[in-house]
Design a protein around this motif. Structure first.
Motif, PDB file in Angstrom:
ATOM      1  N   GLY A 284       1.101  -1.551  -0.040  1.00  0.00           N
ATOM      2  CA  GLY A 284      -0.139  -0.073  -0.144  1.00  0.00           C
ATOM      3  C   GLY A 284       0.495   1.213   0.087  1.00  0.00           C
ATOM      4  O   GLY A 284       1.981   1.175   0.074  1.00  0.00           O
ATOM      5  N   ARG A 285      -0.161   1.870   0.033  1.00  0.00           N
ATOM      6  CA  ARG A 285       0.585   3.531  -0.235  1.00  0.00           C
ATOM      7  C   ARG A 285       0.828   4.785   0.746  1.00  0.00           C
ATOM      8  O   ARG A 285      -0.817   4.759   1.168  1.00  0.00           O
ATOM      9  N   GLY A 286       1.259   5.923   1.081  1.00  0.00           N
ATOM     10  CA  GLY A 286       0.260   6.793   2.374  1.00  0.00           C
ATOM     11  C   GLY A 286       0.432   6.293   3.574  1.00  0.00           C
ATOM     12  O   GLY A 286       1.237   5.668   4.128  1.00  0.00           O
ATOM     13  N   ALA A 287      -0.253   6.808   4.847  1.00  0.00           N
ATOM     14  CA  ALA A 287      -0.330   6.566   5.443  1.00  0.00           C
ATOM     15  C   ALA A 287      -2.265   7.420   6.694  1.00  0.00           C
ATOM     16  O   ALA A 287      -2.605   7.238   5.289  1.00  0.00           O
ATOM     17  N   GLY A 288      -1.882   6.516   7.852  1.00  0.00           N
ATOM     18  CA  GLY A 288      -3.691   6.439   7.739  1.00  0.00           C
ATOM     19  C   GLY A 288      -4.454   5.742   7.205  1.00  0.00           C
ATOM     20  O   GLY A 288      -4.241   4.440   6.524  1.00  0.00           O
ATOM     21  N   ALA A 289      -5.443   5.762   6.658  1.00  0.00           N
ATOM     22  CA  ALA A 289      -6.827   5.219   5.871  1.00  0.00           C
ATOM     23  C   ALA A 289      -6.686   5.302   4.197  1.00  0.00           C
ATOM     24  O   ALA A 289      -6.579   3.603   4.425  1.00  0.00           O
ATOM     25  N   ALA A 290      -5.493   6.171   3.860  1.00  0.00           N
ATOM     26  CA  ALA A 290      -5.604   5.842   2.497  1.00  0.00           C
ATOM     27  C   ALA A 290      -4.125   4.595   2.675  1.00  0.00           C
ATOM     28  O   ALA A 290      -4.510   3.222   1.583  1.00  0.00           O
ATOM     29  N   ALA A 291      -3.343   4.556   3.123  1.00  0.00           N
ATOM     30  CA  ALA A 291      -2.599   2.960   4.078  1.00  0.00           C
ATOM     31  C   ALA A 291      -3.122   1.851   4.323  1.00  0.00           C
ATOM     32  O   ALA A 291      -3.325   0.934   2.985  1.00  0.00           O
ATOM     33  N   ASP A 292      -4.016   1.795   4.420  1.00  0.00           N
ATOM     34  CA  ASP A 292      -5.557   0.829   5.314  1.00  0.00           C
ATOM     35  C   ASP A 292      -5.952   0.674   4.023  1.00  0.00           C
ATOM     36  O   ASP A 292      -6.170  -0.707   3.148  1.00  0.00           O
ATOM     37  N   LEU A 293      -7.026   1.536   3.108  1.00  0.00           N
ATOM     38  CA  LEU A 293      -6.921   0.664   1.773  1.00  0.00           C
ATOM     39  C   LEU A 293      -6.115   0.725   0.581  1.00  0.00           C
ATOM     40  O   LEU A 293      -6.890  -0.306  -0.058  1.00  0.00           O
ATOM     41  N   SER A 294      -5.097   0.413   1.061  1.00  0.00           N
ATOM     42  CA  SER A 294      -4.977   0.571  -0.330  1.00  0.00           C
ATOM     43  C   SER A 294      -4.006  -1.077   0.431  1.00  0.00           C
ATOM     44  O   SER A 294      -2.968  -1.271  -1.052  1.00  0.00           O
ATOM     45  N   SER A 295      -3.674  -1.403   1.258  1.00  0.00           N
ATOM     46  CA  SER A 295      -2.941  -2.608   1.663  1.00  0.00           C
ATOM     47  C   SER A 295      -4.324  -3.706   1.829  1.00  0.00           C
ATOM     48  O   SER A 295      -4.704  -3.719   2.321  1.00  0.00           O
ATOM     49  N   TYR A 296      -3.420  -4.316   0.417  1.00  0.00           N
ATOM     50  CA  TYR A 296      -4.266  -5.966   0.281  1.00  0.00           C
ATOM     51  C   TYR A 296      -3.687  -6.420  -0.385  1.00  0.00           C
ATOM     52  O   TYR A 296      -2.883  -6.482  -1.285  1.00  0.00           O
ATOM     53  N   ALA A 297      -5.022  -8.311  -0.444  1.00  0.00           N
ATOM     54  CA  ALA A 297      -4.472  -9.158  -1.140  1.00  0.00           C
ATOM     55  C   ALA A 297      -5.409  -9.376  -2.098  1.00  0.00           C
ATOM     56  O   ALA A 297      -6.283  -8.905  -2.635  1.00  0.00           O
ATOM     57  N   GLU A 298      -4.591 -10.003  -4.098  1.00  0.00           N
ATOM     58  CA  GLU A 298      -5.380 -10.135  -4.276  1.00  0.00           C
ATOM     59  C   GLU A 298      -4.780 -11.968  -5.183  1.00  0.00           C
ATOM     60  O   GLU A 298      -3.728 -11.979  -4.818  1.00  0.00           O
ATOM     61  N   PRO A 299      -5.916 -12.007  -5.881  1.00  0.00           N
ATOM     62  CA  PRO A 299      -4.799 -13.299  -7.296  1.00  0.00           C
ATOM     63  C   PRO A 299      -3.517 -12.540  -8.094  1.00  0.00           C
ATOM     64  O   PRO A 299      -4.326 -12.074  -7.993  1.00  0.00           O
ATOM     65  N   VAL A 300      -2.842 -13.851  -8.057  1.00  0.00           N
ATOM     66  CA  VAL A 300      -1.774 -13.228  -9.302  1.00  0.00           C
ATOM     67  C   VAL A 300      -2.051 -14.913  -9.894  1.00  0.00           C
ATOM     68  O   VAL A 300      -1.822 -16.442  -9.674  1.00  0.00           O
ATOM     69  N   PRO A 301      -2.649 -14.790 -10.937  1.00  0.00           N
ATOM     70  CA  PRO A 301      -3.486 -16.544 -11.481  1.00  0.00           C
ATOM     71  C   PRO A 301      -2.556 -16.897 -13.079  1.00  0.00           C
ATOM     72  O   PRO A 301      -1.582 -15.906 -14.011  1.00  0.00           O
ATOM     73  N   VAL A 302      -2.325 -17.911 -12.248  1.00  0.00           N
ATOM     74  CA  VAL A 302      -1.438 -18.722 -12.844  1.00  0.00           C
ATOM     75  C   VAL A 302      -1.208 -20.185 -13.191  1.00  0.00           C
ATOM     76  O   VAL A 302      -1.176 -21.065 -12.328  1.00  0.00           O
ATOM     77  N   PRO A 303      -2.548 -20.934 -13.661  1.00  0.00           N
ATOM     78  CA  PRO A 303      -3.356 -21.398 -13.698  1.00  0.00           C
ATOM     79  C   PRO A 303      -2.640 -23.010 -14.658  1.00  0.00           C
ATOM     80  O   PRO A 303      -2.529 -24.199 -13.679  1.00  0.00           O
ATOM     81  N   ASP A 304      -2.017 -22.295 -15.318  1.00  0.00           N
ATOM     82  CA  ASP A 304      -0.367 -23.597 -15.323  1.00  0.00           C
ATOM     83  C   ASP A 304       0.857 -23.679 -14.631  1.00  0.00           C
ATOM     84  O   ASP A 304       0.691 -24.807 -14.577  1.00  0.00           O
ATOM     85  N   PHE A 305       0.791 -23.249 -13.503  1.00  0.00           N
ATOM     86  CA  PHE A 305       2.123 -23.896 -12.555  1.00  0.00           C
ATOM     87  C   PHE A 305       1.499 -24.304 -11.224  1.00  0.00           C
ATOM     88  O   PHE A 305       0.454 -23.658 -10.593  1.00  0.00           O
ATOM     89  N   ASP A 306       1.525 -25.444 -11.270  1.00  0.00           N
ATOM     90  CA  ASP A 306       1.977 -26.190 -10.291  1.00  0.00           C
ATOM     91  C   ASP A 306       1.624 -26.788  -9.862  1.00  0.00           C
ATOM     92  O   ASP A 306       2.309 -28.005  -9.629  1.00  0.00           O
TER      93      ASP A 306
END
Ligand code: DP6
Length: 349
Positions: A172-194
């Protein structure tokens, strides 16, 4: 320890009045590590991290609201949670109450199928399951991104267990609420890598220094921390490209150097934090021997002495034999990519 590491633990006892939900989450192992927070209250990491969610060692957590209770009740594997473990859960419940505008205490029952606090990512599966079950019990309607943000407040690595397969947690970026909002997880789709991840349990006892304490000390005192955080950015970009190519050797090399670099930052902390034991080093030697015999095998270690060896699925049995030979007496579990956290009703109960 349970012998079937894929089985979900027995369902926690029912019967508490009020709203309730049960969630299951699996641990994840970072290939690019999270180590160090720039905001301890909001649990904002210094660095981006990228992990593989496993198909072994699930955590099952039930949260029920109990309007008649005077305080939260927290049990971990059937025994009342105490000290720091209880405080972290109660703090998380406070956050859920603040967000939902509800005030009822909750009864939380958590079953781990992995030893707690041994550097096997039990806090990742634990807080992912607690975030999902707790949000449902307190009536919060959150999408996956918001759930990953919420799980981060319990344990930053837990944000990644919201997703199956590979996932990135943004610092994430920034501080306080901005940091909270921008720090999250998301999938990295690599269906063929197993690939396979051969988990070598050299010691399943609870660690002497919690990862939270260790990372704080590293950030505050280790002269190597900034250099590692900088090189970790380059590692992440290279690892993402290697994942896209399905290049296990490149993924493994980058993951191994990132992990060893993280442990170097801890060794340079004052006083030093050393999670790696003689058995860890014996397994690392075994991994080097495998590579010199032409087997693609690469090691990563977290806040504990246990080693996870990335390899092709077809090589997993050979890798498991080699590490057993290198560290006699250790137990070995082979994992693959696993599912994201889910409510038990979604799992078809
Ligand atoms: C070494 O997520 O357990 O496993 O955010 O303080 O709860 P808190 O720490 P935690 O730390 C995990 C550190 C690691 C690397 C990783 O999983 O990225």
């Amino acid at each position: 320890m349970r012998t079937d590491h894929r089985a979900e633990p027995a369902e926690p006892a029912a019967g508490v009045p009020g709203h309730g939900a049960t969630a299951v989450a699996h641990p994840n192992i970072a290939l690019i590590k999270y180590w160090g927070k720039r905001d301890e209250r909001l649990m904002i990491p210094y660095v981006d991290s990228l992990s593989m969610t496993l198909d072994v060692f699930p955590t099952t957590t039930t949260v029920r609201l109990d309007p008649a209770a005077r305080a939260d009740g927290v049990t971990l594997d059937g025994s009342p949670a105490e000290g720091e473990a209880r405080r972290r859960v109660v703090d998380f419940l406070e956050l859920l109450r603040e967000r939902s505008g509800r005030s009822e205490p909750a009864v939380v029952d958590t079953r781990n199928s992995v030893p707690t606090g041994a550097g096997l990512a039990s806090s990742a599966s634990g807080f992912a399951a607690l975030a999902l079950a707790g949000a449902a019990a307190y009536g919060l309607d959150l999408d996956r991104t918001a759930l990953s943000r919420l799980a981060r407040r319990g344990s930053a690595s837990a944000s990644r267990s919201m997703f199956g397969g590979f996932a990135i947690c943004h610092a994430g970026r920034g501080a306080g609420a901005a940091a909270d909002l921008s720090s999250y997880a998301e999938p990295v789709p690599v269906p063929d890598f197993d690939p396979a991840l051969v988990i070598v349990l050299v010691d399943t006892g609870a660690k002497a220094v919690s990862s939270r304490t260790a990372m704080r000390r590293t950030v505050e005192t280790s002269p190597l921390y900034r250099a590692w955080a900088t090189s970790s950015k380059a590692d992440l970009a290279e690892l993402r490209a290697a994942l896209r190519r399905g290049d296990l050797d490149a993924v493994g090399e980058i993951a191994e150097r990132n992990a060893l670099g993280m442990h170097a930052t801890m060794l340079a902390a004052r006083p030093a934090v050393r999670y790696l034991s003689p058995a860890t080093v014996a397994v690392l030697d075994g991994v080097l021997r495998l590579r010199s015999d032409g087997v693609s095998a690469y090691a990563t270690m977290d806040a504990g002495p246990n080693v996870k060896v990335l390899c092709h699925r077809a090589d997993a049995a050979r890798v498991a034999d080699a590490v057993r030979g290198a560290a006699p007496g250790c137990s070995v579990v082979t994992a693959r990519r696993g599912p994201g956290a889910r409510l038990q009703t979604e799992a078809g109960r």
